[in-house]
Motif scaffolding. Structure first.
Motif, PDB file in Angstrom:
ATOM      1  N   UNK A  35       0.820  -1.220   0.000  1.00 16.52           N
ATOM      2  CA  UNK A  35       0.000   0.000   0.000  1.00 16.52           C
ATOM      3  C   UNK A  35       0.851   1.266   0.000  1.00 16.52           C
ATOM      4  N   UNK A  36       1.879   1.319   0.832  1.00 18.00           N
ATOM      5  CA  UNK A  36       2.706   2.527   0.930  1.00 18.00           C
ATOM      6  C   UNK A  36       3.400   2.827  -0.395  1.00 18.00           C
ATOM      7  N   UNK A  37       3.942   1.807  -1.031  1.00 16.19           N
ATOM      8  CA  UNK A  37       4.631   1.995  -2.316  1.00 16.19           C
ATOM      9  C   UNK A  37       3.637   2.432  -3.386  1.00 16.19           C
ATOM     10  N   UNK A  38       2.455   1.820  -3.399  1.00 17.74           N
ATOM     11  CA  UNK A  38       1.430   2.185  -4.379  1.00 17.74           C
ATOM     12  C   UNK A  38       1.023   3.647  -4.211  1.00 17.74           C
ATOM     13  N   UNK A  39       0.850   4.094  -2.980  1.00 15.12           N
ATOM     14  CA  UNK A  39       0.488   5.498  -2.728  1.00 15.12           C
ATOM     15  C   UNK A  39       1.593   6.446  -3.164  1.00 15.12           C
TER      16      UNK A  39
END
Length: 141
Positions: free
Chosen positions: A108-112
């Motif tokens: 999630x963090x990388x996608x954001x």
């Protein structure tokens, strides 16, 4: 600065007319949506804008990851564009955009982080910056 690409589309008849690109590839009838009192049954400017923004934003995500270890490929991403037509309270209209971005294979963090970078380079995002509220929803699978 020279253009990387230029296209022309001619609209005739407004929301109940037609749009046609100079090369003839885009050739569509338009209709006012039933919810706005029209006959429906054909596309409208908001749908065309949502389609263009979603496709362009998806490619911006792919673009920003080209030099990264975590690359996003064509089939790893889906963007749903939602465009709302709003009254501006003084007789005119505004748009609001929501982009639901789903990326496969990332946390999630990388996608954001990637979506934030894409929002900075996407030509649609840059064109509407400061004029249209854009909400970005990011999920992973």
């Amino acid at each position: 600065m020279s253009h990387l690409y230029t296209t022309k589309v001619t609209a005739v008849g407004g929301r109940s007319g037609t749009v046609r690109s100079d090369d003839g590839i885009l050739d569509l009838s338009l209709a006012m949506p039933k919810v706005l009192g029209g006959k429906g049954g054909a596309t409208n400017p908001e749908q065309l804008f949502a389609a263009g923004y979603a496709a362009c934003f998806e490619n911006a995500v792919i673009h920003v990851t080209r030099s990264q270890t975590d690359k996003v490929r064509d089939n790893d991403i889906e963007v749903v564009g939602e465009v709302g037509l709003l009254s501006n309270g003084v007789g005119g209209f505004n748009l609001a955009v929501t982009l639901d971005v789903v990326i496969t294979g990332l946390d999630q963090a990388k996608a954001e982080e990637i979506v934030k970078a894409a929002h900075a380079v996407c030509p649609y995002s840059n064109a509407v910056k400061g004029n249209i509220d854009v909400k970005l929803n990011v999920t992973t699978r």
